[in-house]
Write a protein that holds these residues in place. Structure first.
Motif, PDB file in Angstrom:
ATOM      1  N   ILE A  67       0.705  -0.681   0.511  1.00 39.71           N
ATOM      2  CA  ILE A  67       0.117  -0.078  -0.131  1.00 39.71           C
ATOM      3  C   ILE A  67       0.894   1.125  -0.324  1.00 39.71           C
ATOM      4  CG2 ILE A  67      -1.783  -0.907   0.919  1.00 39.71           C
ATOM      5  CD1 ILE A  67      -1.249   0.058   3.517  1.00 39.71           C
ATOM      6  N   PRO A  68       0.891   2.341  -1.081  1.00 39.11           N
ATOM      7  CA  PRO A  68       0.861   3.624  -0.744  1.00 39.11           C
ATOM      8  C   PRO A  68       1.247   4.206   0.196  1.00 39.11           C
ATOM      9  CG  PRO A  68      -0.906   3.322  -1.911  1.00 39.11           C
ATOM     10  CD  PRO A  68      -1.054   2.423  -1.378  1.00 39.11           C
ATOM     11  N   ASP A  69       0.376   4.360   1.298  1.00 31.34           N
ATOM     12  CA  ASP A  69       0.487   5.479   2.688  1.00 31.34           C
ATOM     13  C   ASP A  69      -0.673   4.738   3.544  1.00 31.34           C
ATOM     14  OD1 ASP A  69       0.029   7.623   4.533  1.00 31.34           O
ATOM     15  OD2 ASP A  69      -0.501   8.958   2.496  1.00 31.34           O
ATOM     16  N   ILE A  70       0.518   3.870   4.453  1.00 29.22           N
ATOM     17  CA  ILE A  70      -0.593   3.493   5.613  1.00 29.22           C
ATOM     18  C   ILE A  70      -1.367   3.723   7.016  1.00 29.22           C
ATOM     19  CG2 ILE A  70       1.100   2.813   7.671  1.00 29.22           C
ATOM     20  CD1 ILE A  70       0.358   0.480   7.603  1.00 29.22           C
ATOM     21  N   GLU A  71      -0.982   5.735   6.868  1.00 28.90           N
ATOM     22  CA  GLU A  71      -1.523   6.647   7.428  1.00 28.90           C
ATOM     23  C   GLU A  71      -2.925   7.481   7.052  1.00 28.90           C
ATOM     24  OE1 GLU A  71       1.695   8.986  10.187  1.00 28.90           O
ATOM     25  OE2 GLU A  71       1.045  10.060   7.610  1.00 28.90           O
ATOM     26  N   ASN A  72      -3.149   6.471   5.565  1.00 30.59           N
ATOM     27  CA  ASN A  72      -5.024   7.348   4.814  1.00 30.59           C
ATOM     28  C   ASN A  72      -5.627   6.477   5.721  1.00 30.59           C
ATOM     29  OD1 ASN A  72      -6.559   7.165   2.551  1.00 30.59           O
ATOM     30  ND2 ASN A  72      -5.308   8.196   1.283  1.00 30.59           N
ATOM     31  N   LEU A  73      -6.443   6.829   6.256  1.00 31.40           N
ATOM     32  CA  LEU A  73      -7.908   5.968   6.165  1.00 31.40           C
ATOM     33  C   LEU A  73      -8.244   4.796   5.078  1.00 31.40           C
ATOM     34  CD1 LEU A  73      -9.959   8.575   8.825  1.00 31.40           C
ATOM     35  CD2 LEU A  73      -7.822   6.831   9.527  1.00 31.40           C
ATOM     36  N   TYR A  74      -8.762   5.147   4.300  1.00 26.92           N
ATOM     37  CA  TYR A  74      -8.602   4.244   3.077  1.00 26.92           C
ATOM     38  C   TYR A  74      -8.252   3.004   3.569  1.00 26.92           C
ATOM     39  CZ  TYR A  74      -9.515   2.513  -1.353  1.00 26.92           C
ATOM     40  OH  TYR A  74     -10.132   1.796  -2.705  1.00 26.92           O
ATOM     41  N   TYR A  75      -7.106   2.590   3.411  1.00 27.04           N
ATOM     42  CA  TYR A  75      -6.006   1.557   3.617  1.00 27.04           C
ATOM     43  C   TYR A  75      -6.294   0.791   4.939  1.00 27.04           C
ATOM     44  CZ  TYR A  75      -3.893   3.607  -0.449  1.00 27.04           C
ATOM     45  OH  TYR A  75      -3.858   4.154  -1.873  1.00 27.04           O
ATOM     46  N   ALA A  76      -7.030   1.136   6.097  1.00 28.77           N
ATOM     47  CA  ALA A  76      -7.665   0.848   6.767  1.00 28.77           C
ATOM     48  C   ALA A  76      -8.847  -0.388   6.378  1.00 28.77           C
ATOM     49  CB  ALA A  76      -8.142   2.273   8.726  1.00 28.77           C
ATOM     50  N   GLY A  77      -9.262   0.368   6.372  1.00 27.04           N
ATOM     51  CA  GLY A  77     -10.588  -0.623   5.460  1.00 27.04           C
ATOM     52  C   GLY A  77     -10.540  -1.411   4.715  1.00 27.04           C
ATOM     53  N   ILE A  78      -9.662  -1.246   3.907  1.00 28.90           N
ATOM     54  CA  ILE A  78      -8.638  -2.333   2.965  1.00 28.90           C
ATOM     55  C   ILE A  78      -8.232  -3.193   3.484  1.00 28.90           C
ATOM     56  CG2 ILE A  78      -6.934  -2.985   1.074  1.00 28.90           C
ATOM     57  CD1 ILE A  78      -9.112  -1.054   0.014  1.00 28.90           C
ATOM     58  N   ILE A  79      -7.236  -3.181   4.257  1.00 29.03           N
ATOM     59  CA  ILE A  79      -6.416  -3.479   5.159  1.00 29.03           C
ATOM     60  C   ILE A  79      -7.545  -5.125   6.337  1.00 29.03           C
ATOM     61  CG2 ILE A  79      -4.943  -4.536   7.286  1.00 29.03           C
ATOM     62  CD1 ILE A  79      -3.634  -1.735   6.476  1.00 29.03           C
ATOM     63  N   GLU A 220      -1.646  16.316  -3.600  1.00 34.20           N
ATOM     64  CA  GLU A 220      -0.965  15.530  -2.945  1.00 34.20           C
ATOM     65  C   GLU A 220      -1.861  14.534  -3.183  1.00 34.20           C
ATOM     66  OE1 GLU A 220       2.076  14.445  -4.575  1.00 34.20           O
ATOM     67  OE2 GLU A 220       1.892  16.662  -5.387  1.00 34.20           O
ATOM     68  N   HIS A 221      -1.547  13.902  -1.479  1.00 38.50           N
ATOM     69  CA  HIS A 221      -2.476  13.328  -0.732  1.00 38.50           C
ATOM     70  C   HIS A 221      -2.901  13.518   0.412  1.00 38.50           C
ATOM     71  CE1 HIS A 221      -1.888  10.524  -4.379  1.00 38.50           C
ATOM     72  NE2 HIS A 221      -0.133  11.250  -3.881  1.00 38.50           N
ATOM     73  N   ARG A 222      -2.931  14.375   0.893  1.00 41.44           N
ATOM     74  CA  ARG A 222      -3.193  14.714   1.925  1.00 41.44           C
ATOM     75  C   ARG A 222      -3.739  16.294   2.321  1.00 41.44           C
ATOM     76  NH1 ARG A 222       1.062  12.284   5.729  1.00 41.44           N
ATOM     77  NH2 ARG A 222       1.622  10.932   4.947  1.00 41.44           N
ATOM     78  N   TYR A 223      -4.448  15.791   3.258  1.00 44.90           N
ATOM     79  CA  TYR A 223      -5.704  16.499   4.492  1.00 44.90           C
ATOM     80  C   TYR A 223      -4.804  18.744   3.776  1.00 44.90           C
ATOM     81  CZ  TYR A 223      -7.817  20.084   7.326  1.00 44.90           C
ATOM     82  OH  TYR A 223      -8.490  21.456   8.059  1.00 44.90           O
ATOM     83  N   GLU A 224      -3.717  18.670   4.268  1.00 39.48           N
ATOM     84  CA  GLU A 224      -3.418  20.052   4.190  1.00 39.48           C
ATOM     85  C   GLU A 224      -3.117  20.452   2.870  1.00 39.48           C
ATOM     86  OE1 GLU A 224      -0.322  16.611   5.523  1.00 39.48           O
ATOM     87  OE2 GLU A 224      -2.449  17.373   5.645  1.00 39.48           O
ATOM     88  N   ASP A 225      -2.531  19.209   1.915  1.00 41.60           N
ATOM     89  CA  ASP A 225      -2.391  19.569   0.664  1.00 41.60           C
ATOM     90  C   ASP A 225      -3.514  20.616  -0.043  1.00 41.60           C
ATOM     91  OD1 ASP A 225       0.069  18.706   0.764  1.00 41.60           O
ATOM     92  OD2 ASP A 225      -0.504  16.635   0.317  1.00 41.60           O
ATOM     93  N   ALA A 226      -4.412  19.741   0.568  1.00 45.18           N
ATOM     94  CA  ALA A 226      -6.177  19.845  -0.016  1.00 45.18           C
ATOM     95  C   ALA A 226      -7.252  21.267  -0.130  1.00 45.18           C
ATOM     96  CB  ALA A 226      -6.869  18.875   0.279  1.00 45.18           C
ATOM     97  N   TYR A 227      -5.838  21.774   1.999  1.00 44.85           N
ATOM     98  CA  TYR A 227      -6.222  23.330   2.169  1.00 44.85           C
ATOM     99  C   TYR A 227      -5.755  24.266   1.473  1.00 44.85           C
ATOM    100  CZ  TYR A 227      -6.677  27.047   6.059  1.00 44.85           C
ATOM    101  OH  TYR A 227      -6.859  27.245   5.772  1.00 44.85           O
ATOM    102  N   GLN A 228      -4.230  24.272   0.989  1.00 44.08           N
ATOM    103  CA  GLN A 228      -3.293  24.983  -0.127  1.00 44.08           C
ATOM    104  C   GLN A 228      -4.188  25.194  -1.515  1.00 44.08           C
ATOM    105  OE1 GLN A 228      -1.361  26.823   0.735  1.00 44.08           O
ATOM    106  NE2 GLN A 228      -1.070  27.929  -1.409  1.00 44.08           N
TER     107      GLN A 228
END
Length: 334
Positions: A67-79, A220-228
């Protein structure tokens, strides 16, 4: 001392091969012998050695997940979905977080090969030729999850990103919105970015609405990137009344930016996300979003890999699962 298979065979008065057959193909052993073996296993509390089984049967009963980012909550459901399927199917699960780093990903494939995993689920990343060559060179069967390849005949499981994005934007249009922006992944190094952008454009085009470059900003892939990205979007096009975000985390970043600017959601701007993470229903306002069947995707990926390992093929090569529009508080009629 820990009981061995020899101890079980001696107590049950059968051969070692009979004990092995009871554990791996019990239907091939006559009931009387099978019952004696099972009773001996119970009495001795015997547990087979996983490494020894791997040597004998040339199977480790282990699957790997990249997986590309274990901090992403999407992957918690996948796992969670994969883990439950693995428990049912008799596998252990090894998880490696690539952090979208090529060298790290390739090294993890080598590690999986050394650990003799039976197969790999490759999630949410582009299947570059060097990845494909590494996996096929190691002769490890693999399945793609939340990604796909039209260049190679590799089994995959995902939602239809283009149709899902189209449905999200069409919903905003049906609410009466005409000035709609997008926070996207971009087209480079993203498997979901291009189809979700195409779905956005198709919905606007069919409705005869504008979709120039100023109305799309990538993160990119994070909350703060979307804020910007939201700051850039509303600086360039302050008249927007709705925003389609290609991830729930992006929607949360966008809403936070708007809140900090004193712009009401959904009073002045409607926001729709994508994924339906658990947080989508906890966030304020609760997110309208496109739900992916995240748990089911993980579960089905493990099943599909098991099918490939068991039969050498899969019934459906490129499998699509259904998405669903979930309407909550972050959207309203214009």
């Amino acid at each position: 001392m820990k009981a061995t298979i020899r101890d079980v065979a001696r107590l049950a008065e059968v051969s070692i091969s009979t004990v092995s057959r009871v554990m791996n193909a019990p239907e091939t052993v006559v009931a009387s012998k099978r019952d004696r073996v099972l009773e001996a296993i119970r009495q001795l509390q015997y547990q087979p050695n996983a490494f020894a089984r791997a040597l004998i049967y040339k199977k480790s009963y282990t699957l790997g997940l990249l997986i590309p980012d274990i901090e992403n909550l999407y992957y918690a459901g996948i796992i969670r979905g994969m883990q439950d399927a693995c428990n049912k199917l008799g596998y252990s699960l090894m998880i490696c977080n690539t952090d979208r780093d090529k060298d790290r990903l390739l090294s993890y494939i080598d590690a999986f090969h050394e650990k003799q995993v039976d197969g790999i689920v490759f999630a949410s990343d582009m299947l570059h030729p060097e990845y494909y060559e590494k996996l096929t060179g190691c002769r490890i069967p693999f399945v793609l999850l939340s990604t796909h390849s039209y260049e190679y005949e590799v089994p995959s499981i995902e939602v239809d990103d283009e149709v899902a994005a189209y449905d999200a934007v069409k919903f905003l249009i049906e609410l009466g919105h005409k000035d709609i922006g997008m926070i996207g992944f971009g087209h480079h190094h993203s498997i979901a970015g291009p189809p979700r952008y195409h779905g956005f454009v198709r919905a606007l085009t069919e409705a005869g609405l504008e979709h120039n470059a100023d109305r799309v900003k990538n993160a990119e892939h994070r909350y703060e990137d979307a804020y910007q990205a939201a700051h850039e979007l509303f600086s360039d096009t302050p008249g927007l009344t709705a925003v389609f975000c290609v991830a729930d985390e992006f929607a949360m970043g966008t809403i936070s930016y708007l809140k900090d600017r004193g712009i009401l959601v959904p009073g002045q701007v409607s926001v729709i996300g994508f994924d339906n993470l658990r947080m989508a229903n906890m966030f304020i306002p609760k997110l309208t979003t496109i739900a992916q069947p995240i748990y089911q995707l993980g579960y089905r990926a493990a099943e599909k890999l098991h099918e490939l390992l068991s039969t050498g093929e899969v019934a459906v090569l490129r499998e699509k699962m259904q998405h669903k529009l979930i309407v909550r508080e972050s959207s309203r009629e214009r």
